[in-house]
Enzyme design. Sequence first.
Site, PDB file in Angstrom:
ATOM      1  N   ASP A   1      21.739  22.500  79.713  1.00 22.47           N
ATOM      2  CA  ASP A   1      23.238  21.848  79.542  1.00 22.47           C
ATOM      3  C   ASP A   1      23.267  21.419  78.090  1.00 22.47           C
ATOM      4  O   ASP A   1      22.454  20.704  77.521  1.00 22.47           O
ATOM      5  CB  ASP A   1      23.401  20.526  80.583  1.00 22.47           C
ATOM      6  CG  ASP A   1      24.884  19.946  80.835  1.00 22.47           C
ATOM      7  OD1 ASP A   1      25.444  20.797  80.433  1.00 22.47           O
ATOM      8  OD2 ASP A   1      24.874  18.742  80.924  1.00 22.47           O
ATOM      9  N   HIS A   2      24.585  21.702  77.668  1.00 24.50           N
ATOM     10  CA  HIS A   2      24.809  21.650  76.085  1.00 24.50           C
ATOM     11  C   HIS A   2      23.832  21.857  75.010  1.00 24.50           C
ATOM     12  O   HIS A   2      23.354  21.104  74.388  1.00 24.50           O
ATOM     13  CB  HIS A   2      25.297  19.980  76.017  1.00 24.50           C
ATOM     14  CG  HIS A   2      26.671  19.600  76.529  1.00 24.50           C
ATOM     15  ND1 HIS A   2      27.686  19.766  76.351  1.00 24.50           N
ATOM     16  CD2 HIS A   2      26.574  18.916  77.866  1.00 24.50           C
ATOM     17  CE1 HIS A   2      28.663  19.483  77.166  1.00 24.50           C
ATOM     18  NE2 HIS A   2      27.977  18.811  78.136  1.00 24.50           N
TER      19      HIS A   2
ATOM     20  N   HIS B   1      32.740  12.806  79.789  1.00 27.54           N
ATOM     21  CA  HIS B   1      31.198  12.312  80.131  1.00 27.54           C
ATOM     22  C   HIS B   1      31.203  10.746  80.186  1.00 27.54           C
ATOM     23  O   HIS B   1      32.161  10.102  79.201  1.00 27.54           O
ATOM     24  CB  HIS B   1      30.303  12.888  79.164  1.00 27.54           C
ATOM     25  CG  HIS B   1      30.250  14.214  79.029  1.00 27.54           C
ATOM     26  ND1 HIS B   1      30.414  14.797  77.927  1.00 27.54           N
ATOM     27  CD2 HIS B   1      29.964  15.265  80.131  1.00 27.54           C
ATOM     28  CE1 HIS B   1      30.145  16.213  78.215  1.00 27.54           C
ATOM     29  NE2 HIS B   1      29.888  16.492  79.114  1.00 27.54           N
ATOM     30  N   GLY B   2      30.445  10.381  81.171  1.00 27.49           N
ATOM     31  CA  GLY B   2      30.072   8.951  81.316  1.00 27.49           C
ATOM     32  C   GLY B   2      31.284   8.332  81.985  1.00 27.49           C
ATOM     33  O   GLY B   2      32.077   9.115  82.725  1.00 27.49           O
TER      34      GLY B   2
ATOM     35  N   GLY C   1      32.052  16.112  83.099  1.00 29.03           N
ATOM     36  CA  GLY C   1      32.671  14.808  83.325  1.00 29.03           C
ATOM     37  C   GLY C   1      33.198  14.795  84.501  1.00 29.03           C
ATOM     38  O   GLY C   1      34.188  13.973  84.814  1.00 29.03           O
ATOM     39  N   ALA C   2      32.479  15.231  85.812  1.00 25.79           N
ATOM     40  CA  ALA C   2      33.120  15.005  87.024  1.00 25.79           C
ATOM     41  C   ALA C   2      32.903  13.804  87.845  1.00 25.79           C
ATOM     42  O   ALA C   2      33.302  13.391  88.797  1.00 25.79           O
ATOM     43  CB  ALA C   2      32.512  16.347  87.888  1.00 25.79           C
TER      44      ALA C   2
ATOM     45  N   ASN D   1      26.452  13.718  86.318  1.00 18.30           N
ATOM     46  CA  ASN D   1      25.158  13.009  85.992  1.00 18.30           C
ATOM     47  C   ASN D   1      25.215  11.611  85.885  1.00 18.30           C
ATOM     48  O   ASN D   1      24.435  10.879  86.650  1.00 18.30           O
ATOM     49  CB  ASN D   1      25.060  13.379  84.354  1.00 18.30           C
ATOM     50  CG  ASN D   1      23.846  12.748  83.467  1.00 18.30           C
ATOM     51  OD1 ASN D   1      22.839  12.466  84.138  1.00 18.30           O
ATOM     52  ND2 ASN D   1      24.258  12.605  82.142  1.00 18.30           N
TER      53      ASN D   1
HETATM   54  P1  13P Z   1      29.312  12.996  84.157  1.00 18.71           P
HETATM   55  O1  13P Z   1      29.086  12.070  83.014  1.00 18.71           O
HETATM   56  O2  13P Z   1      30.629  12.777  84.381  1.00 18.71           O
HETATM   57  O3  13P Z   1      28.578  12.828  85.126  1.00 18.71           O
HETATM   58  O4  13P Z   1      29.427  14.527  83.474  1.00 18.71           O
HETATM   59  C1  13P Z   1      28.236  15.096  83.448  1.00 18.71           C
HETATM   60  C2  13P Z   1      28.424  16.264  82.455  1.00 18.71           C
HETATM   61  O5  13P Z   1      29.756  16.946  82.417  1.00 18.71           O
HETATM   62  C3  13P Z   1      27.232  17.134  82.051  1.00 18.71           C
HETATM   63  O6  13P Z   1      27.511  18.178  81.494  1.00 18.71           O
END
Ligand code: 13P
Length: 282
Positions: free
Chosen positions: A85-86, A180-181, A209-210, A232
């Site tokens: 991821d990223h 995110h967060g 960012g879900a 996350n």
């Molecule tokens: P959250 O921080 O909303 O859970 O998003 C996680 C994410 O997009 C990881 O790439």
Amino acid sequence: MRYVSLNEVLYDALEQGYAVPQFNINGYIWLEAIMESVKELNLPVIIGVTDRNVERLGGYQFIKDLVDLLYDRYDVQTPVVLHLDHGQTIDNCKAAIDAGFSSVMYDGSHESFETNVQNSKAVVEYAHQHGVSVEGEIGGIGGIEDGMVGGIEFADPEESQALVEQAELDALAPALGSVHGEYQGAPDLQFATMKKIQDMLNIPLVLHGASGLSKEDIRKAISYGHVKINFNTELNIAWSRALQDVFVNHPSIYDPSTILPVAKLGIKTMIEKKYRLCNLIK
Ligand code: 13P
């Protein structure tokens, strides 16, 4: 190979109207919770490893080998994508691929458009030689992740199309208002632009960012082609709340064999909730 690429799970999701969740790992217990859930629920999963966390977690090879051990321990029979991821640099993406990851994200969103295209293309060339899928990002997903703070920069549909076509990406994360967060205020996703991007592109889209998004927003994003959805923060909140509950309400308990299962159950309960949101459990 134990792990499959995004292409092997996301096209079925597009056809059937569900999303495959990505659950990010932050330590061993996250991985145990994910593998146990996948086995019990008999569902596909994308295991997300944030590049910035890789060193802390032991390195690309260590993580891949650990996932292998748990995959065998739980005798997982459903598709698993092991995804970076990223990914921060071309070299980091290559290192993950060399270690055996089956998918990588190259995050060129902090670069100029031209550099994003050029670097994404270099990652795709290497990845596709190894049967590995590549997710790209355009615009800037805002919020806090692993201590980094950034603002939202909305994705442009024409640039999204140009990036996908020129770099030959397998999936794209267009920044459309998710962060995110934890959300500060109500989330405001740009659904009109989302629809436009879906109509212009023929590949699966990714919603970062879900955590904290409503069922309505998630289901609408799925119907607009977002069939990979990343979680996350809410897994971390579930872990932390479960531990707080033990320490605050039962301060005399110190035995890890009592405390750790509570933390794992907190994560597993959240995982099941997210599978429901993604339409994989009715
Ligand atoms: P959250 O921080 O909303 O859970 O998003 C996680 C994410 O997009 C990881 O790439």
